[in-house]
Write a protein that holds these residues in place. Sequence first.
Motif, short mmCIF file in Angstrom:
data_model
loop_
_atom_site.label_atom_id
_atom_site.label_comp_id
_atom_site.label_asym_id
_atom_site.label_seq_id
_atom_site.Cartn_x
_atom_site.Cartn_y
_atom_site.Cartn_z
N MET A 38 0.83 -1.17 0.00
CA MET A 38 0.00 0.00 0.00
C MET A 38 0.88 1.24 0.00
O MET A 38 1.89 1.30 0.68
CB MET A 38 -0.89 -0.02 1.25
CG MET A 38 -1.65 1.24 1.47
SD MET A 38 -2.60 1.34 3.02
CE MET A 38 -2.54 -0.26 3.72
N VAL A 39 0.47 2.22 -0.79
CA VAL A 39 1.18 3.50 -0.84
C VAL A 39 0.17 4.63 -0.67
O VAL A 39 -1.03 4.45 -0.91
CB VAL A 39 1.97 3.69 -2.17
CG1 VAL A 39 3.01 2.62 -2.35
CG2 VAL A 39 1.04 3.74 -3.35
N PHE A 40 0.69 5.77 -0.27
CA PHE A 40 -0.14 6.96 -0.13
C PHE A 40 0.37 8.03 -1.08
O PHE A 40 1.56 8.33 -1.10
CB PHE A 40 -0.11 7.49 1.31
CG PHE A 40 -0.80 6.58 2.27
CD1 PHE A 40 -2.16 6.68 2.47
CD2 PHE A 40 -0.08 5.63 2.97
CE1 PHE A 40 -2.80 5.82 3.36
CE2 PHE A 40 -0.70 4.78 3.85
CZ PHE A 40 -2.07 4.87 4.05
N SER A 95 -3.16 0.88 -4.00
CA SER A 95 -2.52 -0.43 -3.86
C SER A 95 -1.05 -0.35 -4.24
O SER A 95 -0.20 -1.01 -3.63
CB SER A 95 -3.22 -1.48 -4.73
OG SER A 95 -4.53 -1.69 -4.27
N ASN A 96 -0.75 0.44 -5.28
CA ASN A 96 0.63 0.62 -5.74
C ASN A 96 0.72 1.92 -6.54
O ASN A 96 -0.31 2.51 -6.88
CB ASN A 96 1.10 -0.60 -6.56
CG ASN A 96 0.19 -0.88 -7.73
OD1 ASN A 96 0.07 -0.05 -8.63
ND2 ASN A 96 -0.48 -2.03 -7.72
N VAL A 97 1.91 2.34 -6.83
CA VAL A 97 2.13 3.61 -7.53
C VAL A 97 1.53 3.58 -8.93
O VAL A 97 0.95 4.56 -9.40
CB VAL A 97 3.63 3.97 -7.57
CG1 VAL A 97 3.88 5.20 -8.43
CG2 VAL A 97 4.17 4.20 -6.16
N ASP A 98 1.63 2.44 -9.63
CA ASP A 98 1.10 2.36 -10.99
C ASP A 98 -0.41 2.57 -11.04
O ASP A 98 -0.92 3.14 -12.02
CB ASP A 98 1.45 1.02 -11.63
CG ASP A 98 2.91 0.94 -12.05
OD1 ASP A 98 3.60 1.98 -12.02
OD2 ASP A 98 3.35 -0.17 -12.42
N HIS A 124 4.75 10.08 -3.29
CA HIS A 124 4.18 8.81 -2.84
C HIS A 124 4.97 8.35 -1.62
O HIS A 124 6.20 8.44 -1.60
CB HIS A 124 4.27 7.76 -3.94
CG HIS A 124 3.45 8.14 -5.14
ND1 HIS A 124 3.98 8.81 -6.21
CD2 HIS A 124 2.15 7.95 -5.41
CE1 HIS A 124 3.03 9.02 -7.09
NE2 HIS A 124 1.90 8.50 -6.63
N THR A 125 4.24 7.88 -0.61
CA THR A 125 4.88 7.44 0.62
C THR A 125 4.40 6.04 0.98
O THR A 125 3.38 5.57 0.48
CB THR A 125 4.57 8.37 1.81
OG1 THR A 125 3.18 8.27 2.14
CG2 THR A 125 4.91 9.82 1.48
N GLU A 126 5.18 5.41 1.83
CA GLU A 126 4.77 4.13 2.42
C GLU A 126 5.02 4.22 3.92
O GLU A 126 5.93 4.92 4.36
CB GLU A 126 5.54 2.95 1.80
CG GLU A 126 7.04 3.05 1.96
CD GLU A 126 7.78 1.96 1.21
OE1 GLU A 126 7.14 1.07 0.65
OE2 GLU A 126 9.01 2.02 1.19
N VAL A 127 4.19 3.54 4.67
CA VAL A 127 4.32 3.55 6.12
C VAL A 127 5.50 2.65 6.51
O VAL A 127 5.57 1.51 6.07
CB VAL A 127 3.02 3.08 6.79
CG1 VAL A 127 3.20 3.00 8.30
CG2 VAL A 127 1.87 4.00 6.43
N CYS A 158 -7.70 2.12 -5.55
CA CYS A 158 -7.90 3.20 -4.58
C CYS A 158 -8.57 2.64 -3.34
O CYS A 158 -9.63 2.01 -3.41
CB CYS A 158 -8.73 4.32 -5.17
SG CYS A 158 -8.97 5.69 -4.01
N GLY A 159 -7.97 2.93 -2.17
CA GLY A 159 -8.52 2.47 -0.91
C GLY A 159 -9.08 3.56 -0.04
O GLY A 159 -9.49 3.31 1.09
N GLY A 160 -9.12 4.78 -0.54
CA GLY A 160 -9.68 5.88 0.24
C GLY A 160 -9.02 7.20 -0.10
O GLY A 160 -7.92 7.23 -0.65
N VAL A 161 -9.73 8.26 0.21
CA VAL A 161 -9.23 9.60 -0.09
C VAL A 161 -9.64 10.55 1.04
O VAL A 161 -10.75 10.44 1.57
CB VAL A 161 -9.75 10.10 -1.47
CG1 VAL A 161 -11.26 10.12 -1.52
CG2 VAL A 161 -9.18 11.44 -1.83
#
Length: 97
Positions: A1-3, A57-60, A91-94, A35-38
């Motif tokens: 997952m990415v943001f 889900s991913n950058v692409d 883009h970030t990842e936790v 997309c998992g949320g905004v």
Amino acid sequence: MVFELAHIVILPGKAAEFEAGVAEAVPLFLRAKGCGGVKLHRTIEHPEQYVLQVQWSNVDDHMITFRESADFQEWRRLVGSYFKEPPVVVHTEVVVE
């Protein structure tokens, strides 16, 4: 997952219109692949600055699938006229919770 974090600066006096445009655009994001949320965050100290946070889900899924879609063009139509300058997107990842 990415943001996706989009740092957005809007024109003075356009907060209500911009926020309404983002609210209208939320379904465009939510139906996008991956997309998992905004969420839209407004900066308290600088109320014309926002951060749009979108979970992907991913950058692409963001940079290819969504950015090349008609829904992305509609997003820009809804809010683009309120941008003072082009958004800065990262883009970030936790890494720690």
